[in-house]
Every structure is written in structure tokens, then in C-alpha cells.
Design a protein around this motif. Structure first.
Motif: not given
Ligand code: TRP
Length: 361
Positions: A87, A96, A201-202, A206, A246, A253, A256, A320, A322
Motif C-alpha cells: 500500500f 495514485y 488518505g480518503s 472505503n 486504482y 495495485t 496489492f 474494496e 472507494s
Molecule cells: N484509502 C485508499 C483509497 O481508497 C485505499 C486504496 C487505495 C485502495 N488504492 C487502493 C484500496 C486499491 C484497495 C485497492 O484511495
């Protein structure tokens, strides 16, 4: 080694006991919470249940999520040691923008934010990670007495706390290993001090809307009546910018997202093949959010947590959301949780916002 005792019979839920245990362990100087848990298990039978519960909640969430008609997993499980590292790597990619825009904004407004922090206050950060942005606040607000970073990843928290303790010797640093969406107790370092929450961090995006309101309400409770809460919020913008953020061109990503499967393999005896899935990021205009999914590339069967799950070709596992806001839509959300937007700052493009929330009078 000191012995930590938590009275488990005070009518607390297992989740609460786990959080109390986590913070207690950290306050007593354990590096790894698992050390403390093992130690306690050997000491008193009550805590065996705590350890089992910690593991079982991951297993239970995976079983529930993969059995659902629309498969999904809770995003908090992204953040094992590897996930936390990945992350931080996402945050450094060109695509990002959230970290870059927010860091530049914080640098510009640090003095203004600091002016609203009372003498002797404790700064409480929800989901602190490596605490990189926090340093901008700590540097601008020497009147702070304590810093309470809360994070679900013990490794990330330990590393960050050690470096902060070295760089800010006047500040009392009181880390809490906890899932900040659950119940947890602030450490003694925050007792009797005015508290300022920090939630950049927004991450608020989430949560789903109701989850965000619940979180903001519980933050109000944890921080007390004299509190302020500084929240970083990502704003609605063109789809191309959002999609790139994303699904970055370096594929961090994607790695991740797939790390969640690798974690299930390791911790829950799974046999996921991460290459059997594609990372997918898409804009959902109805909910005003970016969604992350893992898409099965073929019909296949996966074993995990003692269960068998079948995936159809093209089937999505939702990992996820956002949510993206306007200044008004976020102010309204905060109002539902008893906060008013006392001040709002907006970064250069791609735009993100920082809110200073205060309890409704
Ligand atoms: N708080 C971050 C957002 O929403 C978390 C995040 C960034 C995230 N990139 C991601 C979560 C990719 C999952 C997958 O911007």
C-alpha cells in the motif's frame, strides 16, 4: 516479562476483549501482539478464547464472503505486513494521486491546521500506516503532547512508532494495534487531554455510507466533546484519472489486490492461484465510487478455511470500494454523525479535500 491481566468478565464482547488486549499489550511494550497473546494463553485459560477468536474472525469472514452470491471480502484483511508495504508503494506511484495531492495540501495548510490544535492536545490517527503525512502536522504543532497512532498492522505500527520516538523525543507516542472500525480504548497518554482526530488518505471513502456515519459517530465518542476531527476526502473527478489511480500502470495495485489471496493461502490453508484472477478497477456512478474486484479467468474450484468455493469464468470477487464526494455530499454525511464542517481546504488538481469537523453545537 510483565504480566498483562485483562478482566475478561466485565461483560465485554470478545471483539472488545481482543482490542483491549491488543492495546494493553502494546502499552506494555510488546513488539508483536501475538507474543502477548501466546504469553497470556499460557497464563490463563480465558485468553485462549481470545486467540481463537482472532484467527476465527478471518476464517469466518472468508467463509461468509466467498459463500455469498456476490462474492466479497472485507478490505481490512489487505493489510498484513506485505499488504501494508504494497500500500505504501501504491502511494508512491504516479497514477495514485490521492497521496500526492493530499500531502501537498497538508504542507500548504499545516500552519492553519496547527492553529486549531489546543495546547497539550493528543493527536489520534485512525489507520496511521507509516505516519508520513502526520509528520507535517507534528512539525507544525509543537504544542501537541501525545500522538496515538492506531493501525491494524502491528509491523507497520512498530516501525513507524520507533522512528517517531527517535525524531520527536518530546512527544509521548502511544501506539494502539486495533481495527479502528471496532471498539477500542484510547491509551492513558490521551487521558485528560483535548483530542484532535486525524483521518487522512480518503480512508473514510472505503466505508459504505452507513459505515462511514457509524465510524464518525464512534470517533466523536472516542474523541470527546471538545474534539476536532481532520478528515481527508477524495472528490469526484473525471473517470480516466480515477481509473488510473486504482489500476496503476506499474501493476502495484493489482499485486496489492491479489496479496489478499496469498494471505488466505498462508493463514487459512488456501490453494488460490493468484494468476487465475485479474485485477479490475471500475467506476460505479450510481454509488459514486471506485470498485476493486478480482475477476476469475476461468471456471475453477478453490479450497480455503476448510471449505470449497467454485468460481465461474468472469465471476467477480469484490474487495474494496472507494467513495468519492463533493464538498456538500461529505458535509451532509458528517452532519448525520453529529459533526459540522468548520473549515474546508481543497488541493490543486487532481483535487482532494481536507475537512476540519467539530461537534455540532
Ligand atoms: N484509502 C485508499 C483509497 O481508497 C485505499 C486504496 C487505495 C485502495 N488504492 C487502493 C484500496 C486499491 C484497495 C485497492 O484511495
Amino acid at each position: 516479562m510483565p504480566l498483562i491481566r485483562v478482566d475478561a468478565t466485565k461483560g465485554r464482547s470478545e471483539d472488545e476483549i481482543r482490542n483491549v488486549l491488543d492495546s494493553e499489550a502494546h502499552l506494555s511494550g510488546f513488539n508483536e501482539v501475538s507474543d502477548a497473546i501466546q504469553f497470556l494463553v499460557s497464563d490463563a485459560e480465558t485468553f485462549a478464547a481470545v486467540q481463537v477468536d482472532t484467527r476465527d474472525s478471518f476464517a469466518a469472514d472468508v467463509i461468509t464472503g466467498l459463500s455469498a452470491r456476490h462474492k466479497q471480502l472485507p478490505p481490512k484483511y489487505f493489510y498484513d505486513a506485505t499488504g501494508s508495504r504494497l500500500f505504501e508503494e501504491i502511494c508512491r506511484t504516479d497514477d495514485y494521486y490521492v497521496t500526492r495531492s493530499e500531502t501537498a495540501l497538508l504542507r500548504n495548510i499545516a500552519e492553519e491546521l496547527a492553529a486549531g490544535i489546543p495546547q497539550g492536545a493528543a493527536l489520534v490517527e485512525f489507520g496511521s500506516g507509516e505516519s508520513a503525512k502526520t509528520r507535517l502536522l507534528l512539525d507544525a504543532a509543537p504544542q501537541l503532547s501525545a500522538y496515538v497512532p492506531i493501525d491494524i498492522s502491528a509491523d507497520a505500527l512498530d516501525q513507524a512508532s520507533a522512528m517517531l520516538a527517535r525524531d520527536y523525543p518530546q512527544l509521548s507516542i502511544a501506539p494502539v494495534v486495533a481495527d479502528f472500525t471496532g471498539h477500542f480504548r484510547l491509551p492513558a497518554a490521551a487521558d485528560g487531554r483535548p483530542r484532535v482526530g486525524f483521518f487522512p488518505g480518503s480512508t473514510i471513502g472505503n466505508f459504505d455510507r452507513d459505515g462511514a456515519v457509524r465510524f464518525l459517530r464512534s470517533a466523536r465518542q472516542v474523541l470527546g466533546d471538545q474534539a476536532a476531527l481532520l478528515v481527508g476526502v477524495d472528490l469526484v473527478k473525471d473517470e480516466a484519472t480515477l481509473s488510473a489511480a486504482y489500476d496503476d500502470s506499474q501493476g502495484v495495485t493489482a499485486r496489492f489486490n491479489k496479496n489478499l489471496l496469498i494471505r488466505i493461502n498462508r493463514e487459512l490453508g488456501g490453494d488460490f492461484d493468484p494468476d487465475a484472477f485479474d485485477h479490475l478497477a471500475l467506476w460505479n456512478p450510481v454509488h459514486s465510487r471506485m470498485e476493486m474486484h478480482l475477476v476469475s479467468r476461468k471456471d475453477h474450484i478453490v479450497n480455503a478455511a476448510g471449505h470449497t468455493f467454485s468460481f465461474r469464468s468472469g465471476e467477480r470477487l469484490h474487495t474494496e470500494n472507494s467513495h468519492k464526494f463533493t464538498i456538500d455530499s461529505f458535509a451532509q454525511l458528517a452532519a448525520r454523525a453529529g459533526w459540522s464542517a468548520a473549515n474546508t481546504w481543497i488541493s490543486d488538481e487532481p483535487r482532494v479535500a481536507m475537512f476540519r469537523l467539530e461537534p455540532h453545537p
